[in-house]
Design a protein around this motif. Structure first.
Motif, PDB file in Angstrom:
ATOM      1  N   ARG A 164       0.813  -1.219   0.000  1.00 34.64           N
ATOM      2  CA  ARG A 164       0.000   0.000   0.000  1.00 34.64           C
ATOM      3  C   ARG A 164       0.851   1.275   0.000  1.00 34.64           C
ATOM      4  O   ARG A 164       0.338   2.375  -0.163  1.00 34.64           O
ATOM      5  CB  ARG A 164      -0.917   0.025   1.221  1.00 34.64           C
ATOM      6  N   GLN A 165       2.172   1.101   0.227  1.00 34.67           N
ATOM      7  CA  GLN A 165       3.088   2.239   0.297  1.00 34.67           C
ATOM      8  C   GLN A 165       3.735   2.488  -1.059  1.00 34.67           C
ATOM      9  O   GLN A 165       4.246   1.568  -1.693  1.00 34.67           O
ATOM     10  CB  GLN A 165       4.178   1.957   1.333  1.00 34.67           C
ATOM     11  N   VAL A 166       3.721   3.727  -1.510  1.00 32.30           N
ATOM     12  CA  VAL A 166       4.395   4.079  -2.755  1.00 32.30           C
ATOM     13  C   VAL A 166       5.904   3.960  -2.561  1.00 32.30           C
ATOM     14  O   VAL A 166       6.449   4.462  -1.568  1.00 32.30           O
ATOM     15  CB  VAL A 166       4.043   5.520  -3.179  1.00 32.30           C
ATOM     16  N   GLU A 176      13.295   4.570   4.799  1.00 25.61           N
ATOM     17  CA  GLU A 176      12.315   5.541   5.288  1.00 25.61           C
ATOM     18  C   GLU A 176      10.886   5.164   4.912  1.00 25.61           C
ATOM     19  O   GLU A 176       9.929   5.539   5.594  1.00 25.61           O
ATOM     20  CB  GLU A 176      12.644   6.938   4.750  1.00 25.61           C
ATOM     21  N   ALA A 177      10.729   4.413   3.813  1.00 25.20           N
ATOM     22  CA  ALA A 177       9.393   4.007   3.360  1.00 25.20           C
ATOM     23  C   ALA A 177       8.908   2.721   4.024  1.00 25.20           C
ATOM     24  O   ALA A 177       7.746   2.338   3.862  1.00 25.20           O
ATOM     25  CB  ALA A 177       9.402   3.835   1.837  1.00 25.20           C
ATOM     26  N   ALA A 178       9.790   2.050   4.783  1.00 24.14           N
ATOM     27  CA  ALA A 178       9.466   0.732   5.341  1.00 24.14           C
ATOM     28  C   ALA A 178       8.819   0.845   6.719  1.00 24.14           C
ATOM     29  O   ALA A 178       8.960   1.850   7.419  1.00 24.14           O
ATOM     30  CB  ALA A 178      10.736  -0.117   5.433  1.00 24.14           C
ATOM     31  N   ILE A 179       8.114  -0.219   7.087  1.00 21.45           N
ATOM     32  CA  ILE A 179       7.582  -0.356   8.444  1.00 21.45           C
ATOM     33  C   ILE A 179       8.492  -1.300   9.218  1.00 21.45           C
ATOM     34  O   ILE A 179       9.139  -2.181   8.637  1.00 21.45           O
ATOM     35  CB  ILE A 179       6.132  -0.894   8.436  1.00 21.45           C
ATOM     36  N   PHE A 180       8.548  -1.124  10.530  1.00 30.17           N
ATOM     37  CA  PHE A 180       9.422  -1.928  11.374  1.00 30.17           C
ATOM     38  C   PHE A 180       8.661  -2.365  12.623  1.00 30.17           C
ATOM     39  O   PHE A 180       7.520  -1.971  12.857  1.00 30.17           O
ATOM     40  CB  PHE A 180      10.668  -1.120  11.780  1.00 30.17           C
TER      41      PHE A 180
END
Length: 278
Positions: free
Chosen positions: A202-204, A250-254
């Protein structure tokens, strides 16, 4: 592997083992003092692995070698590296060598799981799909890859992995293989020495991914292609890959968000009936 190179590797290993014995150290103690994995000491001493200059230096310091003896083992390493060898017998050798000497490893992948996170069965599919792969070569490569993963647990090392969600859903073999692989990711994500991030669908994406790559400290980057691995050490190229990795990171989830996503993907795999068909 050429016989000359193999003989030199064995000679270096025998010499180091003899020096360790003279120092009254076990392999485990030497590994601890040198800040390397015990399997690394074992493989170097038995001539199954060529140590990097950094690793050899750490072993020499841990053994307390005098200047002349330290130079002797360095000369043996130089001779090993200069000897001809057949690269095909060690799939993944470039990445293996560079990663072993790095204290900070940052890897981005958009199709295949990072080498340091692959289960043995997953790795077998990866190596088996390489051009001109042989059963013997694949077997050695899988064993080396699994052994190298001990680096994840070494104090003083840091590993950061960023994947696209597509990596988690691009699977070889069977759902059972992927369930075991995803379970391993959950276990690794909990390590204090590891950060695991995923860019969800869902993240560009900030940059269109073209291939996977692994940064080793700030000295080199290993670029992975269908035909093999290429090590780049040009400072401008390394800096460009560092900037690209930062943007993916920076675009990733952790953290808890990643664990929740992994559990959801596992649930999806449990809903599949069987292995994929071509």
């Amino acid at each position: 592997m050429g016989s000359e190179r193999q003989d030199l590797m064995k000679a270096l290993g025998v010499r180091l083992r003899g020096l360790r014995t003279e120092a009254g150290l076990t392999g485990a103690v030497l590994a601890q003092r040198a800040g390397v994995g015990q399997p690394t000491v074992s493989k170097v001493e038995t001539g199954r692995m060529v140590p990097s200059a950094d690793v050899l230096g750490r072993l020499s310091n841990a053994l307390g070698l005098d200047a002349s003896t330290a130079q002797e083992v360095r000369d043996l390493l130089v001779a090993v590296e200069a000897a001809p060898h057949v690269a095909e017998t060690h799939i993944g050798a470039a990445l293996d060598t560079v990663v072993r000497s790095a204290r900070l490893v940052r890897s981005f992948q958009c199709v295949v799981l990072p080498a340091m996170l692959q289960s043995a069965e997953y790795a077998r599919y990866v190596f088996g799909s390489a051009p001109d792969a042989t059963p013997e070569g694949v077997g050695h490569a899988v064993a080396d890859r699994v052994e190298r993963q001990s680096l994840l647990y070494e104090p003083g090392r840091e590993s950061v992995f960023v994947l696209t969600e597509g990596v988690l859903r691009t699977w070889p073999g069977s759902p059972a293989l992927m369930l075991a692989q995803l379970d391993r990711l959950l276990a690794v994500e909990s390590l204090s020495t590891v950060r695991l991030g995923v860019i969800p669908w869902r993240q560009v994406v900030p940059v269109m991914p073209r291939h996977g790559f692994t940064l080793c400290d700030t000295e080199a980057v290993v670029v992975e292609t269908f035909r093999g691995e290429h090590v780049l050490d040009d400072p401008t190229a390394v800096a460009a890959y560092e900037d690209t990795f930062r943007r993916f990171e920076e675009a990733a989830i952790f953290g808890s968000d990643v664990r929740e996503l992994l559990l959801q993907v596992m649930k999806d795999f449990r809903g599949l009936d069987g292995p994929a068909t071509q």
